[in-house]
Enzyme design. Structure first.
Site, PDB file in Angstrom:
ATOM      1  N   PRO A  68     -35.966  74.004  -7.005  1.00 57.35           N
ATOM      2  CA  PRO A  68     -36.005  74.752  -5.741  1.00 57.35           C
ATOM      3  C   PRO A  68     -35.788  76.236  -6.009  1.00 57.35           C
ATOM      4  O   PRO A  68     -35.173  76.610  -7.006  1.00 57.35           O
ATOM      5  CB  PRO A  68     -34.819  74.175  -4.946  1.00 57.35           C
ATOM      6  CG  PRO A  68     -34.434  72.920  -5.653  1.00 57.35           C
ATOM      7  CD  PRO A  68     -34.811  73.109  -7.092  1.00 57.35           C
ATOM      8  N   CYS A  69     -36.301  77.088  -5.128  1.00 62.05           N
ATOM      9  CA  CYS A  69     -36.139  78.534  -5.357  1.00 62.05           C
ATOM     10  C   CYS A  69     -35.251  79.176  -4.291  1.00 62.05           C
ATOM     11  O   CYS A  69     -35.202  80.384  -4.172  1.00 62.05           O
ATOM     12  CB  CYS A  69     -37.502  79.226  -5.381  1.00 62.05           C
ATOM     13  SG  CYS A  69     -38.403  79.147  -3.819  1.00 62.05           S
ATOM     14  N   GLN A  70     -34.530  78.348  -3.508  1.00 62.68           N
ATOM     15  CA  GLN A  70     -33.674  78.922  -2.476  1.00 62.68           C
ATOM     16  C   GLN A  70     -32.633  79.850  -3.089  1.00 62.68           C
ATOM     17  O   GLN A  70     -32.027  79.531  -4.106  1.00 62.68           O
ATOM     18  CB  GLN A  70     -32.943  77.808  -1.696  1.00 62.68           C
ATOM     19  CG  GLN A  70     -33.862  76.929  -0.895  1.00 62.68           C
ATOM     20  CD  GLN A  70     -34.255  75.673  -1.665  1.00 62.68           C
ATOM     21  OE1 GLN A  70     -34.349  75.705  -2.872  1.00 62.68           O
ATOM     22  NE2 GLN A  70     -34.491  74.602  -0.943  1.00 62.68           N
TER      23      GLN A  70
END
Length: 377
Positions: free
Chosen positions: A87-89
């Protein structure tokens, strides 16, 4: 696509594996997936159930302990390819040279793994927004970091569209593929399909029971023979129908769904109807003659092209290109999340197949080096 290709003996480590969409595609391309790592217990159970030749461990990849666990699980086995869908959050930006900021712990896990295991190649999958995050600086950071580790990195010029590779879904994903510098630069695979011959929703799921009058059971029989080549491919290794259980809707929800035309959405509803949901994907009915919209993790906003209900797990799995012998475990909510979060196996199959030529070249280099090290007799 052959459902299972001849093994090529290249070993894969799958980080942030989820239920195993990336791994499934690589297995179908002939790879040997050694290990899947994730923190989602339900997804890992599905991964292990379907990938019986692979190990699966629950680990927090933001910690150093995770890498100790990975090392123990791998033992003496060499990793040829690392695949990951982190994920790139919360991605932070410190400079254009690398991503070694402690807040980027999920991406750092991939960097650590590549540095530690020195694979011949790696693949990172992410959402299209990564390309433009911080005006493209994050993409630049990722490329620079891995180039400093000795890899040539190729990034999809524009996100790959799953429908272009035989998946009955208009899903777009971005890929970073790195290969060791001496192997040249990876070239992304060419599309196998065009808009004129995209696989449609009808071609994907028309052979499955309607579930209009009964919710169905977790294991069932196929009512009819495959109706398309895609269905034949999905059913090739399956004798039973799994995960085809319908959702029980309220009378109100049914009354709204029934008013949505094929291919329509909330904009096609009469004034005052369906006002509880008004956004782009709300009250969307699939079109039988087109691929589906992007499968999401919630499953509440999309409806069958013909029947007045949300798709079942199996229908969404078909639209994601999971073969029917791939069984999803856990609660219905967990299963929907697993399907929605997965990378379409048929898309990654095409990338994995393309990567084989580079890995074979690496094997030849290794053989040459071994030959040159043999002392003169």
């Amino acid at each position: 696509m052959n459902n299972y290709s001849i093994p090529n003996n290249f070993n894969v480590l799958d980080l942030f594996c989820g239920c195993g969409g990336l791994s499934q595609g690589f297995i179908q391309a002939g790879y040997n997936v050694l290990l899947g790592v994730d923190f989602d217990e339900a997804a890992l159970k599905t991964f292990k159930y379907n990938h019986t030749e692979s190990k699966a461990i629950k680990a927090d990849l933001s910690t150093d302990d995770a890498f100790t666990d990975i090392e123990i699980a791998l033992g003496s086995q060499k990793v040829d390819v690392i695949i990951a869908g982190p994920p790139c959050q919360g991605f932070s930006l410190t400079g254009s040279r690398d991503i070694n900021d402690t807040r980027n712990t999920l991406y750092l896990a991939v960097v650590k793994a590549v540095r530690k295991f020195e694979p011949k190649a790696f693949l990172i999958e992410n959402v299209p927004g990564m390309a433009t995050l911080y005006n493209g600086k994050v993409k630049e950071q990722i490329i620079n970091t891995f180039e400093d580790l000795g890899y040539n990195v190729t990034v999809t010029e524009k996100p790959l569209l799953a429908a272009d590779f035989g998946v009955p879904q208009m899903r777009r994903r971005m890929f970073f593929v790195g290969v060791q510098r001496e192997l040249g630069k990876f070239v992304m695979p060419e599309p196998t399909n065009s808009p004129e011959n995209y696989v449609t929703c009808e071609q994907a799921i028309s052979d499955l029971p309607s579930r209009e009058n009964d919710l169905g059971t977790e294991v069932d029989e196929y009512p009819v023979r495959p109706q398309s080549e895609y269905q034949k491919m999905m059913r090739a290794n399956s004798t039973k129908l799994h995960n085809h259980v319908a959702t029980k809707h309220t009378d109100y929800v049914k009354s709204v769904i029934i008013q949505v035309p094929e291919g329509g959405n909330y904009k096609d509803l009469p004034p005052g109807v369906g006002d509880s949901r008004k956004f782009n994907e709300a009250w969307t009915r699939y079109h039988s003659k087109k691929p589906s919209r992007t499968i999401d993790t919630g499953h509440r906003n999309h409806f069958h092209y013909k029947y007045n209900r949300v798709p079942t797990i199996r229908e969404n799995a078909r639209l994601q290109s999971f073969p029917d012998d791939f069984v999803f475990l856990g609660t219905r909510t967990q299963q929907n999340r697993q399907v929605g979060n997965a990378v379409p196996p048929l898309l990654t199959y095409n990338i994995g197949k393309q990567l084989i030529k580079y890995l074979k070249q690496a094997q030849e280099f290794e053989r040459l080096e071994d030959y040159q090290m043999i002392p003169n007799l």
